[in-house]
Design a protein around this motif. Structure first.
Motif, mmCIF file in Angstrom:
data_model
loop_
_atom_site.group_PDB
_atom_site.id
_atom_site.type_symbol
_atom_site.label_atom_id
_atom_site.label_comp_id
_atom_site.label_asym_id
_atom_site.label_seq_id
_atom_site.Cartn_x
_atom_site.Cartn_y
_atom_site.Cartn_z
ATOM 1 N N ASN A 292 6.357 0.105 -1.496
ATOM 2 C CA ASN A 292 5.299 1.069 -1.252
ATOM 3 C C ASN A 292 3.946 0.366 -1.372
ATOM 4 O O ASN A 292 3.664 -0.269 -2.393
ATOM 5 N N PRO A 293 3.096 0.468 -0.329
ATOM 6 C CA PRO A 293 1.803 -0.233 -0.383
ATOM 7 C C PRO A 293 0.902 0.232 -1.537
ATOM 8 O O PRO A 293 -0.049 -0.477 -1.877
ATOM 9 N N ALA A 294 1.241 1.372 -2.156
ATOM 10 C CA ALA A 294 0.443 1.827 -3.303
ATOM 11 C C ALA A 294 0.557 0.843 -4.473
ATOM 12 O O ALA A 294 -0.263 0.860 -5.393
ATOM 13 N N GLU A 295 1.586 -0.033 -4.428
ATOM 14 C CA GLU A 295 1.733 -1.032 -5.504
ATOM 15 C C GLU A 295 0.693 -2.146 -5.411
ATOM 16 O O GLU A 295 0.497 -2.897 -6.356
ATOM 17 N N PHE A 296 0.038 -2.265 -4.261
ATOM 18 C CA PHE A 296 -0.958 -3.332 -4.109
ATOM 19 C C PHE A 296 -2.178 -3.087 -4.977
ATOM 20 O O PHE A 296 -2.588 -1.946 -5.167
ATOM 21 N N LEU B 127 7.087 -6.149 3.507
ATOM 22 C CA LEU B 127 5.645 -5.994 3.306
ATOM 23 C C LEU B 127 5.248 -6.731 2.026
ATOM 24 O O LEU B 127 5.723 -6.402 0.937
ATOM 25 N N TRP B 128 4.416 -7.772 2.189
ATOM 26 C CA TRP B 128 3.961 -8.585 1.063
ATOM 27 C C TRP B 128 2.475 -8.349 0.824
ATOM 28 O O TRP B 128 1.726 -8.141 1.776
ATOM 29 N N GLY B 129 2.060 -8.437 -0.434
ATOM 30 C CA GLY B 129 0.635 -8.326 -0.718
ATOM 31 C C GLY B 129 0.368 -8.558 -2.190
ATOM 32 O O GLY B 129 1.296 -8.793 -2.973
ATOM 33 N N PRO B 130 -0.919 -8.498 -2.586
ATOM 34 C CA PRO B 130 -1.282 -8.807 -3.970
ATOM 35 C C PRO B 130 -0.881 -7.693 -4.943
ATOM 36 O O PRO B 130 -1.215 -6.534 -4.728
ATOM 37 N N VAL B 131 -0.147 -8.083 -5.979
ATOM 38 C CA VAL B 131 0.311 -7.147 -7.004
ATOM 39 C C VAL B 131 -0.083 -7.722 -8.345
ATOM 40 O O VAL B 131 -0.090 -8.947 -8.530
ATOM 41 N N LYS B 132 -0.429 -6.857 -9.274
ATOM 42 C CA LYS B 132 -0.863 -7.308 -10.584
ATOM 43 C C LYS B 132 0.260 -8.018 -11.328
ATOM 44 O O LYS B 132 1.410 -7.596 -11.275
ATOM 45 N N LYS B 133 -0.096 -9.119 -12.016
ATOM 46 C CA LYS B 133 0.880 -9.802 -12.879
ATOM 47 C C LYS B 133 0.220 -9.944 -14.242
ATOM 48 O O LYS B 133 -0.832 -10.591 -14.357
ATOM 49 N N GLY B 134 0.806 -9.356 -15.262
ATOM 50 C CA GLY B 134 0.200 -9.389 -16.600
ATOM 51 C C GLY B 134 -1.092 -8.585 -16.607
ATOM 52 O O GLY B 134 -1.282 -7.683 -15.791
ATOM 53 N N ARG C 95 -6.605 5.921 4.550
ATOM 54 C CA ARG C 95 -5.523 5.916 5.539
ATOM 55 C C ARG C 95 -4.801 4.565 5.584
ATOM 56 O O ARG C 95 -3.881 4.382 6.374
ATOM 57 N N LEU C 96 -5.271 3.647 4.752
ATOM 58 C CA LEU C 96 -4.702 2.291 4.786
ATOM 59 C C LEU C 96 -3.190 2.304 4.546
ATOM 60 O O LEU C 96 -2.419 1.689 5.284
ATOM 61 N N ASN C 97 -2.767 3.013 3.488
ATOM 62 C CA ASN C 97 -1.337 2.990 3.146
ATOM 63 C C ASN C 97 -0.485 3.613 4.240
ATOM 64 O O ASN C 97 0.624 3.131 4.512
ATOM 65 N N SER C 98 -1.003 4.655 4.896
ATOM 66 C CA SER C 98 -0.254 5.250 6.017
ATOM 67 C C SER C 98 -0.084 4.215 7.112
ATOM 68 O O SER C 98 0.991 4.101 7.719
ATOM 69 N N PHE C 99 -1.155 3.448 7.348
ATOM 70 C CA PHE C 99 -1.077 2.407 8.370
ATOM 71 C C PHE C 99 -0.022 1.365 8.001
ATOM 72 O O PHE C 99 0.864 1.027 8.797
ATOM 73 N N LEU C 100 -0.096 0.860 6.737
ATOM 74 C CA LEU C 100 0.829 -0.195 6.316
ATOM 75 C C LEU C 100 2.275 0.289 6.352
ATOM 76 O O LEU C 100 3.182 -0.449 6.745
ATOM 77 N N GLU C 101 2.487 1.533 5.950
ATOM 78 C CA GLU C 101 3.851 2.088 5.994
ATOM 79 C C GLU C 101 4.353 2.176 7.431
ATOM 80 O O GLU C 101 5.493 1.819 7.721
ATOM 81 N N ALA C 102 3.464 2.611 8.325
ATOM 82 C CA ALA C 102 3.873 2.799 9.722
ATOM 83 C C ALA C 102 4.224 1.476 10.401
ATOM 84 O O ALA C 102 5.129 1.425 11.226
ATOM 85 N N VAL C 103 3.513 0.401 10.045
ATOM 86 C CA VAL C 103 3.738 -0.863 10.769
ATOM 87 C C VAL C 103 4.810 -1.748 10.127
ATOM 88 O O VAL C 103 5.218 -2.739 10.714
ATOM 89 N N SER C 104 5.262 -1.394 8.911
ATOM 90 C CA SER C 104 6.183 -2.292 8.213
ATOM 91 C C SER C 104 7.607 -1.754 8.170
ATOM 92 O O SER C 104 8.392 -2.170 7.323
#
Lengths: 254, 353
Positions: free
Chosen positions: B42-46, B24-31, B10-19
């Motif tokens: 979309n928080p699914a990118e985290f 919305l910033w967070g850790p995303v893969k680089k390389g 339910r994390l992503n639903s929460f992040l979507e609802a509050v942002s």
């Protein structure tokens, strides 16, 4: 001064003309540049050029013929401030990577026994081997941002800013993973900043095209790369590519 | 402080609802295997299975380069009093401690308006982590955060235990209360205690930070500084990646077409030669060894005497970044008399041969 505007001349010696082209490419700022300055001579951009007294001469390209030596000396006599504009003028460019012996061999290879009538070729050298240079703006080509900042300060009577930091600074600003740590032959720590770390941004190691940064620790990087499995010959070759005549001997002795 | 539970799916639903009204910033893969904090749609990118980002969260409050204001002959105009609301998700305890140090630094004596404005508009959502070989936060006492966040998510099995650290955090939970569960069972508590114990045992690197102020003093003229300086490439990366490095430079950028200048600010680094250069071309720290001493005095000694804790939060970024292996772990190790395995120590042996 003409109408209070500083007189500027832009000259090209031997190089790809990329630095002069960069000025023409400042499309959004061209009107401002031509409004703020009296561009007396700029062969790439206009035909009514006057070779008279100048406040500032931007000289691109390295010196590769005797004719260019006298042209350069003439520019120096006419200009209050001479700027080495781009890597070739500042360090000698790629064409300066050969020592005397290699240069003689290459000349022979390309021109054979042909007689030089128009002018005599000389080994490529940066412009400060022949005249006093007041400011350096390296780059291959120079960066638009650095050039405009430099020009604006000159036109407003402020001394230009100096860029004493290596490519790594901007590379980290851009949050790139260090390519040296990934086993790549990256010259970022040895190279002057200004390109916006454009190669590492695309996962390509720095080739050093801005020329060496002051007091670069080349010997430590050579040993580091050696430990990573590169041959000394390969490392030195890469380091010498854009380092020009001033460092050619130093690199050989590393 | 209140603790609630959230199912991980339910994390992503929460992040979507509050942002909805925030970035919305967070850790995303680089390389292949690195990460960075990035704005997402979309928080699914985290990618929450990360250890550390290349740059710490300071880049979100004070970008590496920005224009502070436009200066005119008799007036000035603020250019970047960044009022954008941000939610920064996935911050590990070490980085929360780094933010606390910046909070302290930028509000002492003179308030830094650019930092404060940006910081006040940012909600910090912490996230639990697992150490790798570079993590030193157990030694620095920054492996757990008890303040400095609005919410903190500890991942246990398929659930999160969510610490509510501020009224702002509580407001976020109240936007979608139906996603949360208030009833913590004995089992949840036992699971958490066991997880904490296991995590404590997972640290591979330890440093005796308590001894460092003394060692810095005693070894101020030690050969270790020359040994480090032979290899240092003076690239400034150790400062740029450090969550507690706060130095910056200010440049005037005159505008071509008007009688005005942009006053620009950029991160600076004391390991760069130009850092200690003053008017007239004099330089107080021309040698790399002097500059490294300054850096490590700040991290291991001076900050401790002033604030009672090291200016190192143990994030391991210097260890993951410095190409010649100069980092808090190897420098503290060498000061402690250990044999250190790093390029700089191998190279020093070769140089002094």
């Amino acid at each position: 001064m003409n109408n209070g505007k500083p007189k500027i001349g832009i000259y090209e010696l031997t190089g790809c003309a990329g630095d002069a082209l960069l000025i023409v490419d400042c499309e959004m700022e061209l009107l401002d540049i031509f409004t703020a300055a009296d561009i007396q001579s700029f062969a790439m951009a206009k035909s009514d050029n006057i070779d008279g007294e100048l406040d500032v001469a931007l000289v691109e390209g390295s010196v590769t013929t005797e004719k260019e030596i006298s042209e350069l000396k003439d520019i120096r006599e006419r200009a209050k401030i001479v700027v080495a504009f781009g890597n070739c003028a500042a360090h000698g460019g790629i064409q300066a990577r050969f020592d005397d012996k290699e240069w003689q061999e290459n000349l022979k290879k390309v021109y054979g026994n042909q007689k030089f009538t128009h002018t005599k070729p000389v080994r490529s050298k940066p412009i400060d081997e022949f005249v006093k240079v007041d400011f350096y703006l390296p780059g291959c080509p120079v960066s638009k941002e650095q050039f405009l900042h430099f020009l604006t300060r000159m036109l407003k009577g402020n001394p230009p800013e100096h860029y004493p930091t290596p490519v790594c600074v901007t590379c980290k600003y851009n949050e790139n993973d260090c390519l040296l740590n990934n086993g790549k032959l990256c010259l970022g720590p040895l190279t002057a900043d200004g390109c916006g770390s454009v190669c590492p941004n695309h996962n390509i190691p720095c080739f050093g095209c801005w020329g060496p940064v002051e007091n670069a620790n080349a010997i430590a990087e050579l040993h580091l790369l050696k430990e990573k499995g590169f041959s000394v010959e390969e490392i030195k070759k890469r380091m010498a590519n854009f380092a020009g005549t001033k460092l050619a001997d130093a690199i050989k002795q590393l | 402080m209140r603790i609630v539970k959230l199912k991980q799916d339910r994390l992503n639903s929460f992040l979507e609802a509050v942002s909805t009204d925030s970035e919305l910033w967070g850790p995303v893969k680089k390389g292949a295997d690195k990460h960075r904090f990035k704005i997402v749609d979309n928080p699914a990118e985290f990618d929450l299975d990360y250890t550390r980002t290349i740059l710490p969260p300071k880049k979100i409050f004070l970008p590496p380069r920005f224009n502070m204001f436009k200066a005119m002959p008799t007036a000035y105009e603020e250019e970047t009093m960044d009022p954008t609301k941000k939610i920064l998700f996935g911050v590990h305890p070490c980085d929360i401690h780094g933010i606390l140090i910046m909070d302290q630094f930028y509000t002492q004596t003179y308030n830094d308006p650019y930092y404060i404005r940006s910081r006040e508009n940012t909600i910090i959502l912490g996230h639990s982590c697992w150490p790798d070989e570079h993590c030193l936060c157990h030694s620095t006492g920054t492996d757990v955060a008890n303040e400095g966040y609005d919410l903190f998510f500890t991942a246990l099995n398929d659930e999160y235990l969510v610490w509510i650290g501020s009224s702002k955090g509580d407001d976020l939970v109240r936007i979608v209360p139906e996603l949360f569960n208030e009833d913590l069972s004995d089992r949840d508590i036992q699971n958490y205690i066991r997880w904490r114990e296991d995590r404590s045992k997972a640290f591979k690197a330890e440093i005796n930070f308590k001894a460092m102020p003394d060692f810095m003093e005693l070894k101020y003229r030690d050969a270790v500084w020359e040994n480090l300086s032979h290899a240092c490439l003076a690239c400034g990366s150790c400062s740029n990646v450090c969550p507690t490095c706060t130095c910056y430079n200010v440049n005037d950028k005159p505008r071509l077409s008007e009688n005005a200048s942009d006053i620009a600010r950029c991160w600076d680094a004391c390991t760069l030669e130009s850092y200690s250069e003053v008017a007239g071309g004099e330089n107080f720290r021309e040698s790399r060894s002097e500059r490294l001493k300054l850096y490590y005095t700040h991290k291991l000694q001076a900050f401790i005497s002033k604030y009672g804790k090291p200016a190192c939060v143990g994030c391991g970024r210097c260890a993951a970044t410095c190409p010649v292996g100069i980092n808090v772990k190897t420098v503290a190790g060498a000061l402690d008399g250990e044999e250190v395995d790093a390029f700089w120590s191998r190279y020093a042996t070769e140089v002094t041969k």
